[in-house]
Write a protein that holds these residues in place. Structure first.
Motif, PDB file in Angstrom:
ATOM      1  N   ILE A  18       0.834  -1.202   0.000  1.00 23.12           N
ATOM      2  CA  ILE A  18       0.000   0.000   0.000  1.00 23.12           C
ATOM      3  C   ILE A  18       0.868   1.250   0.000  1.00 23.12           C
ATOM      4  CG2 ILE A  18      -2.010  -1.046   1.111  1.00 23.12           C
ATOM      5  CD1 ILE A  18      -1.031   0.210   3.767  1.00 23.12           C
ATOM      6  N   PHE A  19       0.331   2.318  -0.530  1.00 23.74           N
ATOM      7  CA  PHE A  19       1.015   3.625  -0.598  1.00 23.74           C
ATOM      8  C   PHE A  19       2.417   3.466  -1.209  1.00 23.74           C
ATOM      9  CE2 PHE A  19      -1.385   3.827   3.605  1.00 23.74           C
ATOM     10  CZ  PHE A  19      -2.581   4.216   3.001  1.00 23.74           C
ATOM     11  N   HIS A  20       2.493   2.681  -2.283  1.00 24.11           N
ATOM     12  CA  HIS A  20       3.797   2.269  -2.830  1.00 24.11           C
ATOM     13  C   HIS A  20       4.090   2.936  -4.177  1.00 24.11           C
ATOM     14  CE1 HIS A  20       1.180  -1.157  -4.613  1.00 24.11           C
ATOM     15  NE2 HIS A  20       0.861   0.027  -5.071  1.00 24.11           N
ATOM     16  N   GLU A  21       3.459   4.068  -4.407  1.00 28.44           N
ATOM     17  CA  GLU A  21       3.594   4.696  -5.722  1.00 28.44           C
ATOM     18  C   GLU A  21       5.052   4.880  -6.151  1.00 28.44           C
ATOM     19  OE1 GLU A  21       1.677   8.471  -5.989  1.00 28.44           O
ATOM     20  OE2 GLU A  21       2.065   8.663  -8.125  1.00 28.44           O
ATOM     21  N   GLN A  22       5.890   5.394  -5.238  1.00 31.67           N
ATOM     22  CA  GLN A  22       7.286   5.649  -5.612  1.00 31.67           C
ATOM     23  C   GLN A  22       8.012   4.357  -5.987  1.00 31.67           C
ATOM     24  OE1 GLN A  22       8.335   8.722  -6.115  1.00 31.67           O
ATOM     25  NE2 GLN A  22       6.275   9.330  -5.519  1.00 31.67           N
ATOM     26  N   GLU A  23       7.770   3.295  -5.211  1.00 33.79           N
ATOM     27  CA  GLU A  23       8.431   2.019  -5.500  1.00 33.79           C
ATOM     28  C   GLU A  23       7.960   1.441  -6.830  1.00 33.79           C
ATOM     29  OE1 GLU A  23       7.121   2.900  -2.593  1.00 33.79           O
ATOM     30  OE2 GLU A  23       8.132   1.929  -0.905  1.00 33.79           O
ATOM     31  N   GLN A  42       6.590   0.414 -16.302  1.00 35.19           N
ATOM     32  CA  GLN A  42       7.077   1.431 -17.241  1.00 35.19           C
ATOM     33  C   GLN A  42       6.372   1.321 -18.592  1.00 35.19           C
ATOM     34  OE1 GLN A  42       9.079   3.531 -15.705  1.00 35.19           O
ATOM     35  NE2 GLN A  42       9.093   2.154 -13.956  1.00 35.19           N
ATOM     36  N   THR A  43       5.890   0.135 -18.934  1.00 34.77           N
ATOM     37  CA  THR A  43       5.289  -0.058 -20.253  1.00 34.77           C
ATOM     38  C   THR A  43       3.818  -0.426 -20.178  1.00 34.77           C
ATOM     39  OG1 THR A  43       5.968  -2.379 -20.297  1.00 34.77           O
ATOM     40  CG2 THR A  43       7.480  -0.781 -21.275  1.00 34.77           C
ATOM     41  N   GLU A  44       3.301  -0.743 -18.976  1.00 32.88           N
ATOM     42  CA  GLU A  44       1.889  -1.092 -18.828  1.00 32.88           C
ATOM     43  C   GLU A  44       1.045   0.147 -19.133  1.00 32.88           C
ATOM     44  OE1 GLU A  44       1.046  -4.138 -18.274  1.00 32.88           O
ATOM     45  OE2 GLU A  44      -1.101  -3.964 -17.861  1.00 32.88           O
ATOM     46  N   PRO A  45       0.115   0.042 -20.099  1.00 30.54           N
ATOM     47  CA  PRO A  45      -0.561   1.252 -20.583  1.00 30.54           C
ATOM     48  C   PRO A  45      -1.628   1.822 -19.647  1.00 30.54           C
ATOM     49  CG  PRO A  45      -1.367  -0.679 -21.729  1.00 30.54           C
ATOM     50  CD  PRO A  45      -0.224  -1.136 -20.864  1.00 30.54           C
ATOM     51  N   ASP A  46      -2.203   1.019 -18.778  1.00 29.80           N
ATOM     52  CA  ASP A  46      -3.413   1.477 -18.080  1.00 29.80           C
ATOM     53  C   ASP A  46      -3.350   1.158 -16.588  1.00 29.80           C
ATOM     54  OD1 ASP A  46      -5.866   2.689 -17.871  1.00 29.80           O
ATOM     55  OD2 ASP A  46      -6.986   0.854 -18.329  1.00 29.80           O
ATOM     56  N   LEU A  47      -2.373   1.742 -15.891  1.00 30.75           N
ATOM     57  CA  LEU A  47      -2.276   1.527 -14.450  1.00 30.75           C
ATOM     58  C   LEU A  47      -3.417   2.245 -13.741  1.00 30.75           C
ATOM     59  CD1 LEU A  47       1.556   2.089 -13.890  1.00 30.75           C
ATOM     60  CD2 LEU A  47       0.349  -0.074 -14.148  1.00 30.75           C
ATOM     61  N   GLN A  48      -4.069   1.528 -12.821  1.00 34.47           N
ATOM     62  CA  GLN A  48      -5.146   2.142 -12.049  1.00 34.47           C
ATOM     63  C   GLN A  48      -4.709   2.245 -10.589  1.00 34.47           C
ATOM     64  OE1 GLN A  48      -9.141   0.511 -12.791  1.00 34.47           O
ATOM     65  NE2 GLN A  48      -8.223  -0.634 -14.483  1.00 34.47           N
ATOM     66  N   TRP A  49      -5.058   3.365  -9.960  1.00 33.89           N
ATOM     67  CA  TRP A  49      -4.578   3.642  -8.597  1.00 33.89           C
ATOM     68  C   TRP A  49      -5.720   3.836  -7.635  1.00 33.89           C
ATOM     69  CZ3 TRP A  49       0.668   3.555  -7.921  1.00 33.89           C
ATOM     70  CH2 TRP A  49       1.455   3.684  -9.068  1.00 33.89           C
ATOM     71  N   TRP A  50      -5.462   3.413  -6.383  1.00 38.07           N
ATOM     72  CA  TRP A  50      -6.326   3.762  -5.266  1.00 38.07           C
ATOM     73  C   TRP A  50      -5.623   4.838  -4.440  1.00 38.07           C
ATOM     74  CZ3 TRP A  50      -7.234  -2.055  -4.109  1.00 38.07           C
ATOM     75  CH2 TRP A  50      -8.435  -2.484  -4.728  1.00 38.07           C
ATOM     76  N   ASP A  51      -6.308   5.364  -3.438  1.00 28.32           N
ATOM     77  CA  ASP A  51      -5.713   6.337  -2.511  1.00 28.32           C
ATOM     78  C   ASP A  51      -5.171   7.555  -3.254  1.00 28.32           C
ATOM     79  OD1 ASP A  51      -6.081   4.495  -0.289  1.00 28.32           O
ATOM     80  OD2 ASP A  51      -4.393   3.385  -1.145  1.00 28.32           O
ATOM     81  N   GLU A  52      -5.958   8.038  -4.225  1.00 28.00           N
ATOM     82  CA  GLU A  52      -5.504   9.129  -5.095  1.00 28.00           C
ATOM     83  C   GLU A  52      -5.024  10.349  -4.305  1.00 28.00           C
ATOM     84  OE1 GLU A  52      -5.233   9.402  -8.352  1.00 28.00           O
ATOM     85  OE2 GLU A  52      -6.187   7.577  -9.066  1.00 28.00           O
ATOM     86  N   ASN A  54      -4.053  10.355  -0.970  1.00 22.51           N
ATOM     87  CA  ASN A  54      -3.314  10.084   0.260  1.00 22.51           C
ATOM     88  C   ASN A  54      -1.910  10.654   0.168  1.00 22.51           C
ATOM     89  OD1 ASN A  54      -1.716   8.656   2.343  1.00 22.51           O
ATOM     90  ND2 ASN A  54      -3.659   7.601   2.680  1.00 22.51           N
ATOM     91  N   PRO A  55      -1.491  11.448   1.143  1.00 21.00           N
ATOM     92  CA  PRO A  55      -0.156  12.065   1.082  1.00 21.00           C
ATOM     93  C   PRO A  55       0.981  11.041   1.155  1.00 21.00           C
ATOM     94  CG  PRO A  55      -1.205  12.515   3.194  1.00 21.00           C
ATOM     95  CD  PRO A  55      -2.248  11.883   2.314  1.00 21.00           C
ATOM     96  N   LYS A  56       0.698   9.820   1.614  1.00 26.99           N
ATOM     97  CA  LYS A  56       1.752   8.790   1.666  1.00 26.99           C
ATOM     98  C   LYS A  56       2.069   8.245   0.279  1.00 26.99           C
ATOM     99  CE  LYS A  56      -0.071   6.927   5.912  1.00 26.99           C
ATOM    100  NZ  LYS A  56      -0.519   5.672   6.507  1.00 26.99           N
ATOM    101  N   GLY A  57       1.200   8.534  -0.703  1.00 25.47           N
ATOM    102  CA  GLY A  57       1.397   8.008  -2.051  1.00 25.47           C
ATOM    103  C   GLY A  57       0.244   7.115  -2.428  1.00 25.47           C
ATOM    104  N   ARG A  58       0.037   6.960  -3.725  1.00 24.20           N
ATOM    105  CA  ARG A  58      -1.092   6.162  -4.202  1.00 24.20           C
ATOM    106  C   ARG A  58      -0.786   4.667  -4.103  1.00 24.20           C
ATOM    107  NH1 ARG A  58      -2.220   8.560 -10.013  1.00 24.20           N
ATOM    108  NH2 ARG A  58       0.006   8.153 -10.151  1.00 24.20           N
ATOM    109  N   THR A  59      -1.862   3.874  -4.191  1.00 25.02           N
ATOM    110  CA  THR A  59      -1.742   2.416  -4.165  1.00 25.02           C
ATOM    111  C   THR A  59      -2.200   1.882  -5.513  1.00 25.02           C
ATOM    112  OG1 THR A  59      -2.120   2.256  -1.786  1.00 25.02           O
ATOM    113  CG2 THR A  59      -2.606   0.280  -3.096  1.00 25.02           C
TER     114      THR A  59
END
Ligand SMILES: [Zn+2]
Length: 61
Positions: A18-23, A42-52, A54-59
């Motif tokens: 969770i909250f692993h956007e940077q990683e 890097q090449t996946e065209p359609d990444l979907q995120w939760w926790d848009e 959240n200051p800790k980063g998205r999931t």
């Protein structure tokens, strides 16, 4: 039967789900632990995120 992974390792692995956007954005190899799907963020065209917002980063979904 003894566990294959230490409790500490499992704790760290769970925190990384969770909250692993940077990683995620710094990685070239990810595996979905729900379905086993493997991809390169890097090449996946359609990444979907939760926790848009959240200051800790998205999931990544
Ligand atoms: Zn999946």
């Amino acid at each position: 039967m003894s566990p294959s992974y230490s409790t500490e390792f499992i704790d760290q692995a769970h925190k990384a789900t969770i909250f692993h956007e940077q990683e995620i954005l710094a990685s070239h190899h990810c595996t979905c632990f729900y379905c086993g799907y493997q991809f390169d963020p890097q090449t996946e065209p359609d990444l979907q995120w939760w926790d848009e917002t959240n200051p800790k980063g998205r999931t990544l979904v």
